[in-house]
Enzyme design. Sequence first.
Site, short mmCIF file in Angstrom:
data_model
loop_
_atom_site.label_atom_id
_atom_site.label_comp_id
_atom_site.label_asym_id
_atom_site.label_seq_id
_atom_site.Cartn_x
_atom_site.Cartn_y
_atom_site.Cartn_z
N GLY A 25 0.98 -1.47 0.07
CA GLY A 25 0.12 -0.07 -0.06
C GLY A 25 0.83 1.20 -0.05
O GLY A 25 1.48 1.66 1.02
N MET A 54 1.10 7.42 2.69
CA MET A 54 1.30 7.24 4.13
C MET A 54 2.15 5.89 3.98
O MET A 54 3.41 5.97 4.62
CB MET A 54 0.07 6.72 4.96
CG MET A 54 -1.00 7.85 5.38
SD MET A 54 0.02 9.04 6.38
CE MET A 54 0.03 7.83 8.07
N LYS A 110 -6.36 1.64 2.03
CA LYS A 110 -7.56 2.38 2.48
C LYS A 110 -8.15 1.48 3.79
O LYS A 110 -8.31 0.37 3.32
CB LYS A 110 -8.43 2.55 1.28
CG LYS A 110 -9.51 3.60 1.36
CD LYS A 110 -9.96 3.85 0.00
CE LYS A 110 -11.30 4.44 0.01
NZ LYS A 110 -11.32 5.99 0.33
N SER A 158 -0.13 8.36 13.82
CA SER A 158 -0.64 9.74 13.62
C SER A 158 0.50 10.51 13.34
O SER A 158 1.88 10.23 13.67
CB SER A 158 -0.97 10.12 14.95
OG SER A 158 -1.36 11.70 14.76
N ASN A 192 -7.81 10.88 17.88
CA ASN A 192 -8.45 11.75 16.84
C ASN A 192 -9.66 12.64 17.19
O ASN A 192 -9.95 13.63 17.11
CB ASN A 192 -8.80 10.88 15.60
CG ASN A 192 -7.76 10.62 14.54
OD1 ASN A 192 -6.64 10.34 15.16
ND2 ASN A 192 -7.92 10.24 13.38
#
Length: 477
Positions: free
Chosen positions: A9, A13, A75, A128, A187
């Site tokens: 992936g 990120m 995702k 994060s 978050n």
Amino acid sequence: ASAQIGVTGLAVMGRNLARNFARNGYTVAVHNRTAAKTRALVEEFGHEGEFVGAETAEDFVAALERPRRLVVMVKAGEPTDAVIKEFAPLLEPGDMIVDGGNAHFADTRRRERELREQGIHFVGTGVSGGEEGALNGPSIMPGGSKESYEALGPMLEKISAKAADGSPCTAHIGPDGAGHFVKMVHNGIEYADMQLIAEAYQLLRDVAGYSPAEIADIFRTWNTGRLDSYLIEITAEVLAHVDAATGEPFVDVVQDQAEQKGTGRWTVQIALDLGVPVSGIAEAVFARAVSGHKDLRDASRGLAGPKAQPLGKEEASAFADQVEQALYASKIVSYTQGFHEIAAGSDAYDWNVDLGQVASIWRGGCIIRAAFLDRIRAAYDARADLPSLLADEGFAREIGEAQDDWRAVLVAATLQGVPAPGFAAALAYYDALRADRLPAALTQGQRDYFGAHTYRRTDREGSFHTLWGGDRSEVGA
Ligand code: NBP
């Protein structure tokens, strides 16, 4: 097999995380569904370290040393399940799948359980810091088994951000979904922090009459004090920015409708399930929702409001100091609520999360990094079973000192018609916790009246019911 870690992936990120591992001296196998991205990464960043580009799942798995450490950065949701389905059959007992996406912790618990049967460690990991953090050092919140942390932890500690005292901003959070749960609450707190800062801005603008550039300066000053944090710092940058096309303050040319991706909403949904009052975080999520209802807002513009009375110069400066107090006090409440939710999740799922350690690994790399987190860590270091941050002597004293100004700011907001739902919810929580008696006694009376739901008495053990429809005598239930 030569790679110590693999990343599949390779969007922003994953690519940056892979580069971070490589820059720290690890050989990194890289893979992406669309192979062109794999080739592009190796071509563009091959000089930064050792990459092994793999075009197929089989090649990718074959490139990894055992036990295999396979980081998934796709995702969140179905793509994560698709990737697990593709790779799990190729793995052997003892191997690890590390999901660094923003998964819901319940999905992580399910995936961990399913893969455990196969002897594969599934490590749901909160990451994060956005793309910049992924590259230069994020805050990393891994869940999963202790054994998996032994094999993976040292690598995560190497690539993570470091706090001012040099300690890595990562630690084993707890079993199965603990890491993703803590990332979710991170978050949620981030939403609340942003909302409180936004309210402070609007009060300084609409009540005190400051310009965005002046407010940027105020935030810069605040950032040298107890509010020192990444979010205050970037707020000053955003407020000082002038739009090149119009020459107007940037903040005045952006549409005032806030979007969201869902982790704040999850924080509130789970808090409702756990019965934890996270009213500050909830107001932050709802404030974004209110902003997004354009039709509703357009239809409401004619509603009556108070006559605005802008403050004079000296009053404005005094008011700004009060807003700083209100912001700080409300921030203490948001963190109190967020840590309560983590403690409740930890109890409900038997995770044994170390709250002081959570504060500690949020000190660098992540969006809510702040000087303040050192204080929270110290509070839990002093007393690991602290029932609430407000029970810490230091925080209790500070919020006590701030409360007069906090109230004054809300009075001004109310009289001038400026919404401050985050400040107001935080103060209501504070006042509710301090109260000797809450009107919940009346609520219990109502419930007993219409539904015979019974109540407990202050002076005797047991449950009771009053015969409301009859002679109103009391019976034991
Ligand atoms: P995205 O969330 O945009 O995901 C894109 C990646 O997923 C691409 O590599 C894509 O492959 C892959 N993918 C998809 Br979509 N469906 C797939 C499938 N069925 N099988 C295999 N691969 C599939 O990337 P991101 O913004 O880098 O975020 C990655 C994760 O990190 C997300 O879970 C996100 O929530 C989380 N996160 C993001 C941030 C941030 O600041 N962006 C911060 C913290 C955490 P393709 O190239 O073949 O389409």
